[in-house]
Design a protein around this motif. Structure first.
Motif, short mmCIF file in Angstrom:
data_model
loop_
_atom_site.label_atom_id
_atom_site.label_comp_id
_atom_site.label_asym_id
_atom_site.label_seq_id
_atom_site.Cartn_x
_atom_site.Cartn_y
_atom_site.Cartn_z
N LYS A 266 10.82 -9.08 -17.15
CA LYS A 266 10.08 -7.81 -17.30
C LYS A 266 10.97 -6.61 -16.93
CE LYS A 266 6.00 -5.54 -15.25
NZ LYS A 266 6.39 -4.56 -14.26
N PRO B 136 -4.56 -15.58 -6.86
CA PRO B 136 -3.11 -15.67 -7.06
C PRO B 136 -2.72 -16.35 -8.37
CG PRO B 136 -3.81 -17.01 -5.17
CD PRO B 136 -4.99 -16.19 -5.59
N GLN B 137 -3.48 -17.35 -8.80
CA GLN B 137 -3.11 -18.03 -10.05
C GLN B 137 -3.26 -17.10 -11.26
OE1 GLN B 137 -1.45 -20.90 -10.50
NE2 GLN B 137 -1.37 -20.92 -8.26
N ASP C 67 -8.89 -1.36 -2.02
CA ASP C 67 -7.50 -1.07 -2.38
C ASP C 67 -7.26 0.23 -3.15
OD1 ASP C 67 -6.92 -3.29 -1.04
OD2 ASP C 67 -5.87 -4.33 -2.64
N ILE D 125 -2.76 -13.90 -11.03
CA ILE D 125 -1.63 -12.96 -10.90
C ILE D 125 -0.38 -13.54 -11.56
CG2 ILE D 125 -0.12 -11.82 -9.22
CD1 ILE D 125 -2.53 -11.04 -7.84
N LEU D 126 -0.17 -14.84 -11.37
CA LEU D 126 1.00 -15.46 -12.01
C LEU D 126 0.88 -15.35 -13.53
CD1 LEU D 126 1.53 -18.59 -9.74
CD2 LEU D 126 2.86 -16.49 -9.79
N ARG E 164 7.74 -19.36 -11.34
CA ARG E 164 6.92 -18.69 -12.36
C ARG E 164 6.94 -17.18 -12.16
NH1 ARG E 164 0.93 -20.91 -12.76
NH2 ARG E 164 0.79 -19.34 -14.39
N SER F 174 2.17 -5.49 -14.52
CA SER F 174 2.22 -5.22 -13.08
C SER F 174 0.85 -5.42 -12.46
CB SER F 174 2.65 -3.77 -12.82
OG SER F 174 3.98 -3.60 -13.13
N VAL F 175 0.81 -6.16 -11.38
CA VAL F 175 -0.48 -6.43 -10.76
C VAL F 175 -0.28 -6.68 -9.28
CG1 VAL F 175 -0.27 -8.87 -11.37
CG2 VAL F 175 -2.52 -7.94 -10.85
N ALA F 176 -1.24 -6.25 -8.49
CA ALA F 176 -1.14 -6.50 -7.06
C ALA F 176 -2.38 -7.25 -6.61
CB ALA F 176 -1.00 -5.20 -6.28
N GLN F 177 -2.15 -8.33 -5.88
CA GLN F 177 -3.27 -9.08 -5.35
C GLN F 177 -4.00 -8.22 -4.33
OE1 GLN F 177 -2.16 -12.97 -4.25
NE2 GLN F 177 -4.10 -13.46 -3.28
N LYS G 95 2.49 1.70 -3.39
CA LYS G 95 1.52 2.21 -4.36
C LYS G 95 1.29 3.70 -4.16
CE LYS G 95 -1.47 -1.73 -5.42
NZ LYS G 95 -2.87 -2.19 -5.31
N ILE H 260 -5.49 -4.82 -10.28
CA ILE H 260 -5.80 -5.42 -8.99
C ILE H 260 -6.58 -6.70 -9.29
CG2 ILE H 260 -7.07 -5.20 -6.82
CD1 ILE H 260 -6.63 -2.20 -6.93
N ARG I 188 0.83 -1.21 0.00
CA ARG I 188 0.00 0.00 0.00
C ARG I 188 0.87 1.26 0.00
NH1 ARG I 188 -5.36 -0.54 1.33
NH2 ARG I 188 -5.44 1.50 2.34
N ASP J 279 6.37 1.04 -8.98
CA ASP J 279 5.82 -0.08 -9.74
C ASP J 279 5.94 -1.33 -8.88
OD1 ASP J 279 5.78 -2.45 -11.42
OD2 ASP J 279 5.76 -1.08 -13.12
N VAL J 280 4.81 -1.79 -8.32
CA VAL J 280 4.88 -2.92 -7.39
C VAL J 280 3.94 -4.03 -7.86
CG1 VAL J 280 3.22 -1.78 -5.85
CG2 VAL J 280 4.57 -3.68 -4.98
N THR J 281 4.46 -5.25 -7.80
CA THR J 281 3.65 -6.44 -8.03
C THR J 281 3.60 -7.21 -6.73
OG1 THR J 281 4.11 -6.62 -10.40
CG2 THR J 281 3.58 -8.66 -9.26
N TYR J 282 2.39 -7.66 -6.38
CA TYR J 282 2.26 -8.38 -5.12
C TYR J 282 1.43 -9.65 -5.33
CZ TYR J 282 0.27 -9.75 -0.63
OH TYR J 282 -0.14 -10.48 0.46
N VAL J 283 1.92 -10.74 -4.79
CA VAL J 283 1.13 -11.97 -4.83
C VAL J 283 1.25 -12.70 -3.49
CG1 VAL J 283 3.00 -13.20 -6.04
CG2 VAL J 283 0.70 -14.15 -6.05
N GLU J 284 0.09 -13.13 -3.01
CA GLU J 284 0.04 -13.95 -1.79
C GLU J 284 -0.13 -15.39 -2.25
OE1 GLU J 284 -3.54 -13.96 0.57
OE2 GLU J 284 -2.38 -14.07 2.43
#
Lengths: 377, 194
Positions: free
Chosen positions: A369, B48-49, B69, B51-52, A361, B60-63, A332, B44, A329, A337-342
């Motif tokens: 990138k 998660p799959q 958000d 997002i991959l 992956r 660029s992407v944020a979960q 942003k 946004i 947050r 430039d942020v990518t986030y994955v849980e």
């Protein structure tokens, strides 16, 4: 099957008198030796270097094999030809952190001024100090700007610190299962570990080198730590209430359950490979970690020029996703430039050392990138 | 072949625009906007799959949650906020649209028309909740929370003082211009505040 890839640990010494390293506390330290390893080749433009940070008790041996070893480095599933950190494309560097006991200067190293191990005369160090030592190593290697830097747990703290502290020196940072500051709960678990060490009569105020180690205390500290690295589910799946070589409960204080045996094994094997004083110094460094330091987090992040990839894991309760989300947050808000994955995982905090498919992956496409968008050869 | 709704959206968005795609799925639209229109895009997405997949497309992407958000962004951070095929799956529609119109200069909404003629015929003749190509779900497995027509959404915009700049409507991969609420199976709305 091709020949195993062999790597040798190298050493670099700097901060010799009269130019010691000035630590965040203001205290000076020197000389400092850094243990590090290199995988893959630096390209002509020196634009393909990636710095990997190990977690708390890790070392510089992240990938490939040491001559004659059966086991490869601790993140060998992630670093190598064709892997997430592809050593056919990138030059990957990993160094042991300041304060550790795996080749880089720490409390167990000999103080050249006295000819004896530092022990508790070693200054208290911080994550920022670790990062400054890594910066000195990169200067020595002639690398001005990293394609990326990456690590999990304490390694993620270093990655975040690099982005904040050396904005001109990193194109991207990959922060895995980490945080921007240690919380009360995280400090509390570390305090239990430290108390276990110092309560051991063999500890002798840290002056135990050449004598017996505070093995019992350090083992207990590791047992507590190990619980925090797993999840409720992973412990339940691995052990449940399985009994240890017996049919029924013993009604005594011998070990009844498998989980007891596992923790004891973990504690004992840890003592053979880690120094008790390093345990104290590194946990302290993490507890002091607070990038915002009283400011708003977006204020602390406002100079970041790198792109960020933040990864957390669903079952990690030690460094929960909420902490990663807090960072995302703020990033942003700062237009980073942020990518986030849980990522879904049952392995708890240890997931970053176990869940290779999704991490591969994510990271391999992310590095491509960054390279493309920043027009790096 | 590029989906018509993507092509229309790519035609609306100016080159180099800053774009936020809410519920960006596998990132196909964002990567199209990046490639064809050189947009600075971010998404946004909750899965998660997905997002991959976005990451494999170099997007660029944020979960996260569309509902909460957008709070971090200052006003008019983006030229366009896109909600394509995601609005009908949102719980708090008013808040999301208010936020989108705050952080975006313009908002592009793409929704299926639950009251097109094929749907109406199924209700009228068969007495059943419609299942069509654009509304492929049964009542028990639909991810949609909201069932609305193009007219419903237009009325909503009028009531909320939202200006509809453009409203191209689609039927089976072609654009429809007349009796859109009857014939179109989906509509794209370009929205802004006065």
């Amino acid at each position: 099957m091709s020949e195993p890839l062999i790597v040798k640990t190298r050493f670099f010494t700097f901060a010799e008198p009269p130019h010691p390293l000035v630590l965040k506390s203001g205290v000076t330290l020197g000389p400092v030796t850094v243990a590090y390893e290199l995988y893959g080749e630096l390209n002509a433009a020196r634009s393909n270097a990636i710095l990997i940070f190990h977690a708390f008790t890790g070392d510089a041996h992240a990938a490939f094999y040491h001559e004659g070893d059966q086991k490869p480095g601790w993140w060998a599933d992630m670093i190598g030809p064709g892997k997430a950190f592809d050593t056919d494309k990138y030059c990957v560097i990993c160094s042991n952190v300041l304060g550790s006991c795996k080749g880089t200067t720490g409390p167990g190293s000999v103080n050249p001024a006295t000819g004896k191990p530092y022990g508790l005369t070693f200054p208290v160090i911080t994550i920022e100090d670790m990062v400054d030592v890594q910066k000195a190593l990169l200067d020595h290697l002639g690398i001005k700007k990293l394609l990326s830097c990456a690590g999990g747990s304490m390694g993620g703290m270093q990655a975040m610190t690099w982005a904040v502290r050396y904005p001109e020196s990193v194109h991207s940072a990959i922060v895995i299962a980490a945080c921007h500051r240690h919380t009360a709960q995280q400090i509390a678990f570390h305090e239990v570990g430290r108390q276990a060490v110092v309560a051991d009569p063999e500890w002798k105020d840290g002056d135990y080198y050449g004598r017996s180690m505070p093995a019992r205390g350090l083992a207990v500290a590791r047992m507590v730590g190990h619980i925090t690295y797993m999840s409720w589910v992973s412990m339940e799946q691995k052990f449940g209430r399985k009994l240890l070589d017996k049919e029924k409960l013993g009604y005594d204080f011998s070990k009844d359950f498998e989980v007891q045996n596992y923790l004891e094994y973990r504690g004992k094997s840890f003592v053979e490979r880690f120094d008790a004083n390093s345990y104290l110094y590194l946990t302290k460094a993490m507890d002091y970690f607070d990038l915002a330091g009283g400011r708003k987090l977006s204020e602390a992040f406002k100079n970041i020029a790198a792109d960020l990839l933040v990864i957390s894991f669903t079952s990690d309760w030690l460094y929960p996703s909420s902490q990663s989300q807090e960072m995302v947050r703020a990033l942003k808000a700062d237009d980073v430039d942020v990518t986030y994955v849980e990522m879904q995982s049952d392995y708890g905090h240890d997931a970053f050392l176990v869940e290779f498919d999704d991490q591969t992956r994510a990271i391999s496409s992310y590095l491509a990138k960054v390279q493309r968008e920043r027009s790096l050869p | 072949m590029i989906r018509l709704d993507y092509e229309i959206i790519a035609g609306i968005v100016e080159p180099g625009a800053r774009v936020l795609d809410l519920g960006c799925g596998d990132g196909e639209l964002l990567s199209l906007l990046k490639e064809k229109r050189h947009c600075h895009g971010t998404g946004i997405e909750i899965l998660p799959q997905q997002i991959l997949k976005c990451m494999e497309r170099g997007v660029s992407v944020a979960q996260g949650n569309i509902d909460s958000d957008m709070d971090v962004y200052e006003d008019k951070r983006f030229d366009y906020v896109i909600l394509n095929e995601s609005l009908q799956q949102i719980m708090n529609i008013e808040k999301v649209l208010t936020d989108a119109l705050r952080v975006g200069k313009k908002v592009i909404v793409g929704i299926p028309n639950f009251c097109n003629i094929r749907a109406r015929a199924q209700i009228f003749f068969r007495g059943q909740v419609p299942v069509t190509e654009s509304l492929p779900y049964k009542w028990y497995n639909t991810p949609n929370l909201r069932f609305l027509s193009l007219r419903d959404f237009r009325d909503f915009c009028v009531a909320k003082n939202i200006v509809i700049e453009k409203n191209p409507c689609l039927c089976e991969g072609k654009q429809v211009r007349f009796f859109t609420n009857l014939f179109a199976d989906s509509g794209i709305f370009v929205l802004r505040r006065d």
